[in-house]
Design an enzyme around this catalytic site. Structure first.
Site, PDB file in Angstrom:
ATOM      1  N   HIS A   1      43.271  45.064  38.503  1.00 30.03           N
ATOM      2  CA  HIS A   1      41.454  46.143  40.146  1.00 30.03           C
ATOM      3  C   HIS A   1      40.457  45.743  39.432  1.00 30.03           C
ATOM      4  O   HIS A   1      40.224  46.339  38.402  1.00 30.03           O
ATOM      5  CB  HIS A   1      41.917  47.179  40.260  1.00 30.03           C
ATOM      6  CG  HIS A   1      41.357  47.719  41.268  1.00 30.03           C
ATOM      7  ND1 HIS A   1      41.031  47.332  42.071  1.00 30.03           N
ATOM      8  CD2 HIS A   1      41.743  48.741  41.742  1.00 30.03           C
ATOM      9  CE1 HIS A   1      40.246  48.189  42.879  1.00 30.03           C
ATOM     10  NE2 HIS A   1      40.113  49.810  42.998  1.00 30.03           N
TER      11      HIS A   1
ATOM     12  N   HIS B   1      47.588  34.360  44.832  1.00 26.45           N
ATOM     13  CA  HIS B   1      47.932  34.598  43.174  1.00 26.45           C
ATOM     14  C   HIS B   1      48.967  34.607  43.204  1.00 26.45           C
ATOM     15  O   HIS B   1      49.379  35.688  41.889  1.00 26.45           O
ATOM     16  CB  HIS B   1      47.058  35.276  42.068  1.00 26.45           C
ATOM     17  CG  HIS B   1      45.317  35.273  42.471  1.00 26.45           C
ATOM     18  ND1 HIS B   1      44.459  34.152  41.879  1.00 26.45           N
ATOM     19  CD2 HIS B   1      43.767  35.759  43.379  1.00 26.45           C
ATOM     20  CE1 HIS B   1      43.378  34.314  41.703  1.00 26.45           C
ATOM     21  NE2 HIS B   1      43.262  35.036  43.186  1.00 26.45           N
TER      22      HIS B   1
ATOM     23  N   ASN C   1      37.795  34.483  38.018  1.00 24.79           N
ATOM     24  CA  ASN C   1      38.595  32.767  38.747  1.00 24.79           C
ATOM     25  C   ASN C   1      37.865  31.586  37.428  1.00 24.79           C
ATOM     26  O   ASN C   1      37.000  32.364  36.830  1.00 24.79           O
ATOM     27  CB  ASN C   1      37.925  32.976  39.710  1.00 24.79           C
ATOM     28  CG  ASN C   1      39.025  33.596  40.811  1.00 24.79           C
ATOM     29  OD1 ASN C   1      39.612  34.026  40.674  1.00 24.79           O
ATOM     30  ND2 ASN C   1      38.424  33.467  42.024  1.00 24.79           N
TER      31      ASN C   1
END
Ligand code: HDD
Length: 712
Positions: free
Chosen positions: A339, A75, A148
């Site tokens: 995270h 990413h 995603n």
């Protein structure tokens, strides 16, 4: 309260404290000393050597030498924006997370979209998964939904993640190819990993080449848990559904855009926000009571599975709006640290082994990327809830914590900071009963790798299926080892025989099912053990899986290219432009050069582009502007091939095209006239209500249904 401005946006207020502007300021060193000459270094004589004493030169060069940090291991390429999440319906029945229970509550967010495989400077239009990471700055602490645009993943267990990433990244000997999955190592790995086949269906679909970051769905992928005040648990799947629908470009177009404008998505997001076309998503959840965990024909803990919307509908509870571009790419988009382990009371993890592994990886990677355990103090990462704990020191520490005690329990500091009770918002993990033998094995409930791949494939429209087949053919044609192609086709045969045959034919390989292939595999390959029987999915077709069903009746923020030259019909051009803009579209003028164009009514317009500085792939639709003289100018030798190329490319890519009055000669010289069929995407001077027809055609995004006829 309205967070479309920064008024009352606690995160924006916090960031303001760390922001600075050089406007009307004098140049200084990092020590605040005003600099008198930034053009010449300090030398011994005009032509003499530079002096070591030159602290201004040394400071500047040293800082420059250290400007780069490691890019994200995956990413790496991203685009970010600030925004707001607004709760439109309370989820209090399911979770105690305050930002999801207080109706109308607005929570500041930062969203970073990304491609996965490419380096930071790679193209936006790579065939790839897109990251959709959302940081909610809630009053209970930061909550990160690291999502995603595809609802499933390649692998079921985090221990395989480094293998997956090594396989998809450029090959280790020659670092080729950049930002592409069409190469041997990726397909070698995939062909040996039946569990990735569902994901491969999504990745080979046009979802992997979005038209815009604003036109993608977002999925939390894993099942998470919601816990309400009474302690009741629901499994939850998170969804973001774009208000503009889910749309893609054609693969051929994607490849061309990569050449013409490799920042296409980044630019599109930036410009939309600057223009006030704020991207919006509905936030939805699928809720499954804890006691229903085992009611499905798949395991809720398996990240290669969706929960079909026909089995558990998505309920909408809020809106995500992006309304402000970052002030500084590095400070915000690059330094933001997400995270999945950043959670708040009312939300908890499940035992999905992919998620469990992620909980380790993200802090670890920030340490290497941002260089210090104090990365939470970087302004973009700071919680709006002030941080109080006994963690101390480390590189680049910024907080100045007063007092003598930095341990707990203590009496010197009056016992502060205190632990918080649950009633005060103290986080407690769900009290889940866990028992088991220590075991390094895959659950048998994860051993079904094809039924949802079938569900996805069968739910696609005919053009979507064709694109998916072509994508597989493209990718596997780049694979040089025949055995890898053959093995992959063997996998496809478990999903759909017609798909396998179609791909095999174009690759010149035979369709052989896996039983045969197993003979040639190493004994420890998990492909043998994890190969599932030919199971059928419980849900056979899911409308939610086809992008076709997401088309919205809008042309908002669509980019329409107006092709014109001098003496174009001023009245008609302005009228068409006004009508399209009234519907929210963005019109950009393309002329033979960027010099102002004189219209036949004496007025002037300044084109944004020339025919050679842009390409039709950068637009959603084209209008060939009316005006006899304008068309004559477009038809002279040096312009003609450029205009016709523009029109023919737009036609090939199934876009809406409008031919105004007097443009017959362009129409007849282009490929449009050569094709004899009804084409809902083409509007001409002969149409009764041409502007309405054109608007309708743009709103459909593309006329994929007649792609074959257009390209015959
Ligand atoms: Fe990951 C970044 C999404 C599995 C390890 N991941 C990263 C980003 C997104 C995702 C959107 C970019 C965040 C940003 O913009 O900064 N990752 C996912 C999803 C997954 C997933 C949806 C599966 C459901 N990831 C996954 C696994 C591992 C990682 C299994 C490791 C065991 N991911 C990382 C990472 C990254 C990352 C190495 C690289 C940069 C970063 O974290 O901050 O830790």
């Amino acid at each position: 309260m309205n967070m479309n401005t920064n008024e009352h946006n606690k995160k924006a207020e916090q960031l303001d404290l760390h922001s600075t502007s050089n406007e009307n300021e004098k140049l200084t060193t990092n020590q605040g000393l005003k600099i008198n000459n930034n053009q010449d270094s300090l030398k011994a004589g005009e032509r003499g050597p530079s002096l070591l004493e030159d602290f201004i030169l040394r400071e500047k060069i040293t800082h420059f030498d250290h400007e780069r940090i490691p890019e994200r291991v995956v990413h790496a390429r991203g685009s970010g924006a600030h925004g707001v999440f607004k709760l439109t319906k309370s989820l209090a029945e399911y979770t105690k997370a305050k930002f999801l229970t207080e109706l109308g509550k607005e929570t500041p967010v930062f969203v970073r979209f990304s491609t996965v495989a490419g380096s930071k400077g790679s193209t936006d239009l790579a065939r790839d998964v897109r990251g959709f990471a959302v940081k909610f700055y809630t009053e209970e602490g930061n909550y990160d939904l690291v999502a995603n645009n595809i609802p499933v993943f390649f692998i079921q267990d985090a221990i395989k993640f480094p293998d997956l990433v090594h396989a998809v990244k450029p090959e280790p000997d020659n670092e080729i190819p950049q930002a592409a999955s069409a190469h041997d190592t990726f397909w070698d790995f995939i062909s040996l990993m039946p569990e990735s086949m569902h994901m491969i269906m999504w990745l080979m679909s046009d979802r992997a080449i979005p038209r815009s970051l604003r036109m993608m769905e977002g999925f939390g992928v894993h099942s998470f848990k919601f816990i309400n005040e009474a302690g009741k648990v629901h499994f939850v799947k998170f969804h973001f559904k774009p208000r503009l629908g889910v749309h893609s470009v054609a693969w051929n177009e994607a490849q061309m855009i990569s050449g013409v404008d490799s920042d296409f998505h980044k630019r599109d997001l930036w410009e939309a926000i600057e223009n006030g076309d704020y991207p919006e998503w509905d936030f939805g959840v699928q809720l499954i009571p804890e006691e229903d965990e085992h009611k499905f024909d798949f395991d809720l803990l398996d990240p290669t599975k969706i929960v079909p919307e026909e089995e558990v509908p998505v309920q909408l509870f809020g809106t995500l709006t992006l309304n402000r571009n970052p002030d500084n790419f590095f400070a915000e988009t690059e330094q933001i640290a997400f995270h999945p382990g950043h959670i708040i009371p009312g939300i908890d993890f499940t035992n999905d082994p992919l998620l469990q592994g992620r909980l380790f990886s993200y802090t670890d990677t920030q340490l290497s990327r941002l260089g210090s355990p104090n990365f939470h103090e970087i302004p973009i990462n700071r919680s709006i809830n002030t941080v109080h704990n006994n963690q101390r020191d480390g590189h680049m520490r910024q907080q100045i914590v007063k007092g003598k005690s930095s341990y707990e329990p203590n009496s010197i500091g009056g016992g502060c900071p205190f632990q918080a009770m649950m009633s005060e918002g103290g986080f407690t993990s769900q009290q889940e009963r866990v028992s088991g033998v220590k075991i390094r094995e895959r659950s048998k409930s994860f051993v079904d790798h094809y039924s949802q791949a079938k569900l996805f494939y069968n739910s696609q429209s005919a053009p979507e299926k064709t694109h998916l087949q072509n994508a597989l053919v493209f990718e596997l044609s780049k694979v040089t080892r025949p055995e890898i192609r053959e093995r992959l086709v063997g996998q496809l045969a478990y999903i759909d025989t017609d798909l396998a045959w179609k791909v095999a034919e174009k690759l010149g390989v035979e369709v052989k099912k896996l039983e045969w292939l197993n003979q040639s595999l190493p004994a420890d390959s998990n492909m043998i053990e994890l190969q599932s029987e030919e199971r059928e999915p419980h849900t056979k077709i899911s409308d939610a899986l086809s992008m076709k069903n997401t088309v919205k009746n809008t042309i908002k923020s669509r980019k329409i290219g107006f092709i014109l030259a001098n003496r174009a019909d001023g009245g008609a051009v302005n009228d068409l432009k006004a009508k399209l803009e009234a519907e929210g579209a963005r019109v950009e003028l393309i002329a033979t050069s960027v010099a102002p164009v004189k219209l036949n009514d004496g007025s002037e317009l300044t084109p944004k582009h020339s025919l050679s500085s842009t390409a039709s792939v950068c637009f959603d639709a084209l209008a060939i502007c009316p005006g006899e003289d304008s068309v004559k100018e477009l038809m002279i030798a040096e312009n003609k091939h450029l205009v016709l190329h523009f029109i023919n490319e737009a036609y090939k890519h199934c876009k809406a095209i409008y031919f105004g009055k007097d443009t017959e000669v362009l129409y007849h010289n282009s490929n449009v006239a050569a094709k004899q069929h009804e084409d809902p995407g083409i509007t001409t001077w002969e149409d009764g209500d041409p502007v309405d027809k054109f608007i309708q055609a743009i709103a459909q995004h593309r006329v994929w249904d007649i792609e074959k006829e257009r390209n015959a």
